[in-house]
Design an enzyme around this catalytic site. Sequence first.
Site, mmCIF file in Angstrom:
data_model
loop_
_atom_site.group_PDB
_atom_site.id
_atom_site.type_symbol
_atom_site.label_atom_id
_atom_site.label_comp_id
_atom_site.label_asym_id
_atom_site.label_seq_id
_atom_site.Cartn_x
_atom_site.Cartn_y
_atom_site.Cartn_z
ATOM 1 N N HIS A 1 0.837 -1.199 0.000
ATOM 2 C CA HIS A 1 0.000 0.000 0.000
ATOM 3 C C HIS A 1 0.876 1.255 0.000
ATOM 4 O O HIS A 1 1.906 1.326 0.668
ATOM 5 C CB HIS A 1 -1.015 -0.014 1.144
ATOM 6 C CG HIS A 1 -0.497 0.265 2.522
ATOM 7 N ND1 HIS A 1 -0.388 1.541 3.040
ATOM 8 C CD2 HIS A 1 -0.099 -0.570 3.508
ATOM 9 C CE1 HIS A 1 0.045 1.479 4.286
ATOM 10 N NE2 HIS A 1 0.232 0.213 4.598
ATOM 11 N N ASP B 1 5.610 2.633 7.538
ATOM 12 C CA ASP B 1 4.260 2.206 7.183
ATOM 13 C C ASP B 1 3.645 3.174 6.170
ATOM 14 O O ASP B 1 3.010 4.143 6.571
ATOM 15 C CB ASP B 1 3.402 2.126 8.436
ATOM 16 C CG ASP B 1 2.016 1.572 8.172
ATOM 17 O OD1 ASP B 1 1.808 0.968 7.096
ATOM 18 O OD2 ASP B 1 1.144 1.741 9.048
ATOM 19 N N GLU C 1 -5.494 1.626 1.968
ATOM 20 C CA GLU C 1 -5.289 0.518 2.910
ATOM 21 C C GLU C 1 -5.648 0.946 4.315
ATOM 22 O O GLU C 1 -6.227 0.170 5.091
ATOM 23 C CB GLU C 1 -3.832 0.049 2.844
ATOM 24 C CG GLU C 1 -3.545 -1.246 3.596
ATOM 25 C CD GLU C 1 -3.076 -1.042 5.032
ATOM 26 O OE1 GLU C 1 -2.812 -2.045 5.717
ATOM 27 O OE2 GLU C 1 -2.964 0.127 5.477
ATOM 28 N N GLU C 2 -5.308 2.198 4.644
ATOM 29 C CA GLU C 2 -5.538 2.670 6.014
ATOM 30 C C GLU C 2 -7.019 2.896 6.312
ATOM 31 O O GLU C 2 -7.388 3.125 7.459
ATOM 32 C CB GLU C 2 -4.743 3.960 6.265
ATOM 33 C CG GLU C 2 -3.232 3.824 6.117
ATOM 34 C CD GLU C 2 -2.594 2.965 7.200
ATOM 35 O OE1 GLU C 2 -3.310 2.464 8.081
ATOM 36 O OE2 GLU C 2 -1.363 2.789 7.172
ATOM 37 N N ASP D 1 4.513 -4.927 3.690
ATOM 38 C CA ASP D 1 3.972 -3.898 4.574
ATOM 39 C C ASP D 1 4.845 -3.821 5.821
ATOM 40 O O ASP D 1 5.039 -4.829 6.507
ATOM 41 C CB ASP D 1 2.527 -4.245 4.944
ATOM 42 C CG ASP D 1 1.763 -3.067 5.530
ATOM 43 O OD1 ASP D 1 2.376 -2.011 5.751
ATOM 44 O OD2 ASP D 1 0.552 -3.211 5.775
ATOM 45 N N HIS E 1 1.935 4.744 13.090
ATOM 46 C CA HIS E 1 0.814 5.663 12.849
ATOM 47 C C HIS E 1 0.964 6.967 13.613
ATOM 48 O O HIS E 1 -0.023 7.539 14.072
ATOM 49 C CB HIS E 1 -0.514 4.994 13.201
ATOM 50 C CG HIS E 1 -0.984 4.025 12.157
ATOM 51 N ND1 HIS E 1 -2.217 3.437 12.192
ATOM 52 C CD2 HIS E 1 -0.380 3.550 11.043
ATOM 53 C CE1 HIS E 1 -2.359 2.629 11.148
ATOM 54 N NE2 HIS E 1 -1.248 2.692 10.448
#
Length: 554
Positions: free
Chosen positions: A300, A312, A348-349, A377, A474
């Site tokens: 992603h 990420d 994706e998120e 990922d 994140h």
Amino acid sequence: MSSDIPLVEHKPGWSGPEPSSPPWWLRIRARCTKRKVILASVEVFVVVVALIVVALVLVAVFNRTNNVHLDEDMNVENIIEGLGQLQAIAEQYGNCRTDFSGGYEASLEYVEQQLEGSGLIVWRNSVIFSLTMLNKTSTKMALSSPVNVAFIYSTDWRVLGGSASSKVYGAPLCNVSGPGCTDADYLGCPNGAVAVITDPGNVCSWSEKVAVAVNNSASMIMGYSAQSPTSPPRYYFSTYNHPIPGITVTGNLAQMLLAYGSTAALNVEFSIESTIVSTANLIAETPTGDPNNVVTVGAHLDSASEAPGINDNGSGSMTLLEIALVVSKTKMSDWIKNKIKFMWWAAEEYGLVGSFLYLQGLNMTERAKIVCNLNMDMISSPNYILEIINGSTVTQPTAQYGSIQIQKMLSDYIESQDYHYKLINSHGASDYYPFNYYGIPANMVEGGAGELKTGDDRDLFGGVCNVAADPCYHQSCDNMDNFSTECLELLAKANAHVTQELAQNKNVRDKLFASTTLTQPSPTDFQHFFHTLLQKNNMHHNLSTLEPLFIYPL
């Protein structure tokens, strides 16, 4: 004269005339014998030369195929340079590269520019869906009678996926006598009441419950479960645009509210924003390879809403770019037996939306051409734990066998480099999962996310105990200071190696499929898939003001 022609013997003391020349028939025989020897020698020479030529051709073909070593050609410095470009893009667009932002679009354009002139066939795949989001700045729930008390969102209560907005003030409560699937369950409920419903299982859907509630003049439905006393269940409607709102509460809160009986007056206010959104996946495929046996390799490209997304998932998406470019520099027709599709996923998120909608958009025939997916990922976690999905925990029957085979390919390579790994259960939190969902073998190796490193992990991988594999998961600190070059290089090479192994095996379908029939989920499963992934995603991805609640594919 040839030694094959006998001579007349001269005896001692012979004084007679010299012997005459050999007879004509002996002379002819001698000439024929000599010619046969010459011809036979020529034939042997021609055969030997032909065998040598064939052997050289076979060796050349063998060498062309076996001189391709994608893992050895991977350059981690190129990947890190790509990460730097993504960091610069994030800094230009509010420190993130999330979907529906300039940061994501710029990331797409960067990958497209790098693929120009590669010989790969590149295109964008549109991703369009309706996204329903909760505006958390206006979210309130409180009792005004018989006591004044406010409740905390996500701790005490939450909104059902697909709910309407709420402006309910001073509403009484009604303890619905059954699962809320029939009018009989609402006997004695006053008009405008909040219908409090326990969920005993799959008696009927929440969309059916709300239809019955509307028919009985309820102002809202409130769901709870005795099996979830301290956290609000994550329920959802199978459709959206309902005329009344829905929430869930903890089992303990439900019992407290019901204990107040007719004296309770509840106020619930929240705002739902629904919009049709559009983004895009990016796909690059090899011009050669069997189109009926497609190897998909994906990562992603989007980031979380508050992060530059270097680990990420810049680590996966830039590794994918490097593999694609390395493949494009080989003579692809010499070794690629199965077509490769490199896929940079959008959204994706938001719950694996880009990968799922891509697969959903294919008909059964096209989907059946995909033999596997290799996903990348978070492959550069700074306090890394090398984790491979345990293929035996994949529940879809046709996907399990091949997922185990890909697991073994990844683990064999990692062991060959003198590293350890650990198997983890299939968690469904990355883009391999939609492939498994459709019965297609898929797997991945990752460096770990927010989980804490244990003592056993430290013994296997080094690093620091009781610190997350990625301490900036994140968060805004997921930047150029948040990756391990060692982990990145190892897993980049591992993914390149497995990509080659899958692409050059002309019997790949036999290797990965124990059965030839793919799992085909029914359309009614789609909302369950999206809601499950959205809610799982929201557990670790807290948007500042908006929380994704519901996705409806268009």
